[in-house]
Motif scaffolding. Sequence first.
Motif, mmCIF file in Angstrom:
data_model
loop_
_atom_site.group_PDB
_atom_site.id
_atom_site.type_symbol
_atom_site.label_atom_id
_atom_site.label_comp_id
_atom_site.label_asym_id
_atom_site.label_seq_id
_atom_site.Cartn_x
_atom_site.Cartn_y
_atom_site.Cartn_z
ATOM 1 N N VAL A 1 -10.113 -12.191 1.046
ATOM 2 C CA VAL A 1 -10.797 -10.927 0.753
ATOM 3 C C VAL A 1 -11.194 -10.982 -0.716
ATOM 4 O O VAL A 1 -10.332 -11.137 -1.595
ATOM 5 C CB VAL A 1 -9.882 -9.708 1.029
ATOM 6 N N GLU A 2 -12.480 -10.900 -0.980
ATOM 7 C CA GLU A 2 -12.953 -10.963 -2.362
ATOM 8 C C GLU A 2 -12.406 -9.786 -3.171
ATOM 9 O O GLU A 2 -12.143 -8.713 -2.633
ATOM 10 C CB GLU A 2 -14.479 -10.967 -2.388
ATOM 11 N N ARG A 3 -12.276 -9.993 -4.465
ATOM 12 C CA ARG A 3 -11.659 -8.992 -5.341
ATOM 13 C C ARG A 3 -12.351 -7.637 -5.246
ATOM 14 O O ARG A 3 -11.682 -6.618 -5.118
ATOM 15 C CB ARG A 3 -11.633 -9.501 -6.781
ATOM 16 N N GLU B 1 -2.398 -4.502 -8.493
ATOM 17 C CA GLU B 1 -2.800 -5.887 -8.762
ATOM 18 C C GLU B 1 -2.131 -6.851 -7.779
ATOM 19 O O GLU B 1 -2.761 -7.811 -7.325
ATOM 20 C CB GLU B 1 -2.455 -6.268 -10.211
ATOM 21 N N ALA B 2 -0.871 -6.589 -7.433
ATOM 22 C CA ALA B 2 -0.181 -7.429 -6.437
ATOM 23 C C ALA B 2 -0.883 -7.335 -5.090
ATOM 24 O O ALA B 2 -1.052 -8.345 -4.395
ATOM 25 C CB ALA B 2 1.280 -7.010 -6.316
ATOM 26 N N LEU B 3 -1.303 -6.142 -4.729
ATOM 27 C CA LEU B 3 -2.010 -5.945 -3.460
ATOM 28 C C LEU B 3 -3.363 -6.651 -3.474
ATOM 29 O O LEU B 3 -3.742 -7.315 -2.512
ATOM 30 C CB LEU B 3 -2.172 -4.451 -3.174
ATOM 31 N N ILE B 4 -4.077 -6.567 -4.577
ATOM 32 C CA ILE B 4 -5.365 -7.258 -4.703
ATOM 33 C C ILE B 4 -5.155 -8.770 -4.595
ATOM 34 O O ILE B 4 -5.904 -9.463 -3.897
ATOM 35 C CB ILE B 4 -6.063 -6.883 -6.031
ATOM 36 N N LEU C 1 0.832 -1.202 0.000
ATOM 37 C CA LEU C 1 0.000 0.000 0.000
ATOM 38 C C LEU C 1 0.871 1.259 0.000
ATOM 39 O O LEU C 1 0.595 2.213 -0.724
ATOM 40 C CB LEU C 1 -0.950 0.002 1.199
ATOM 41 N N THR C 2 1.950 1.229 0.775
ATOM 42 C CA THR C 2 2.887 2.360 0.782
ATOM 43 C C THR C 2 3.492 2.543 -0.610
ATOM 44 O O THR C 2 3.588 3.666 -1.116
ATOM 45 C CB THR C 2 4.001 2.130 1.825
ATOM 46 N N GLY C 3 3.887 1.445 -1.243
ATOM 47 C CA GLY C 3 4.420 1.517 -2.609
ATOM 48 C C GLY C 3 3.385 2.037 -3.584
ATOM 49 O O GLY C 3 3.709 2.805 -4.499
ATOM 50 N N LEU C 4 2.144 1.624 -3.390
ATOM 51 C CA LEU C 4 1.060 2.096 -4.257
ATOM 52 C C LEU C 4 0.851 3.592 -4.090
ATOM 53 O O LEU C 4 0.655 4.310 -5.073
ATOM 54 C CB LEU C 4 -0.229 1.324 -3.939
ATOM 55 N N ARG C 5 0.914 4.080 -2.850
ATOM 56 C CA ARG C 5 0.786 5.524 -2.611
ATOM 57 C C ARG C 5 1.913 6.295 -3.309
ATOM 58 O O ARG C 5 1.684 7.342 -3.910
ATOM 59 C CB ARG C 5 0.801 5.812 -1.115
ATOM 60 N N PRO D 1 1.876 2.047 -15.431
ATOM 61 C CA PRO D 1 2.050 0.587 -15.352
ATOM 62 C C PRO D 1 2.555 0.131 -13.975
ATOM 63 O O PRO D 1 2.111 -0.903 -13.468
ATOM 64 C CB PRO D 1 3.087 0.275 -16.432
ATOM 65 N N THR D 2 3.436 0.915 -13.365
ATOM 66 C CA THR D 2 3.935 0.574 -12.033
ATOM 67 C C THR D 2 2.795 0.595 -11.035
ATOM 68 O O THR D 2 2.640 -0.325 -10.219
ATOM 69 C CB THR D 2 5.041 1.555 -11.604
#
Length: 191
Positions: free
Chosen positions: A161-163, A150-153, A124-128, A143-144
Amino acid sequence: MNAMITRSRAELRAAAMEVRDAGATTTQILHTVARMLTKPAAAPEQIEVNEANVRDMASFWFDELSDEYTREQGFTPYSWETAKFDDLTGRDQAWVVGRVIEQFGEPDTMPRHPAPVRLADHLLTGLRRAAALKVEYGEHFAPTYAEIREALITLLGTQSVERELAIESIGHALATGKGIAEAVAYMDGQL
């Protein structure tokens, strides 16, 4: 072709102690360590290379031991002109052989793997950060952002945890600054 195999430090220590207790010299102990690190079907040249690598590492630590004596006592019992591995006994032998084993052996315990929630928070930190870069520098980072999301999902999916809930929770976490566990609980109606 690499003829080295992986051995734990505990395995190497046990073998070294066994041959030492049987009366082996330092050279013989180092040979045992090198042989344990060599693939069983290795060619003679590969065996020699592994033994040379172990001896070179032992030489380095032998020199360090000698330098330590010089620093602490002003002299060394191991003259560089005449010293041999087999001059080492007791504590000094154990120190040099121990350092060689530390260099070549794998740690006895495996590192702890992060809990899925901690890993999810790191993602999540990387996503932020990827989102901030996407805003600041444009679509080059899209793309990053998409791959981290997608990795977090996927990781959340491994935790049942459902998609759709994962996607909503990630959006909530990004909007509110909350951690992923709190965001999932909130979006699931638990908070």
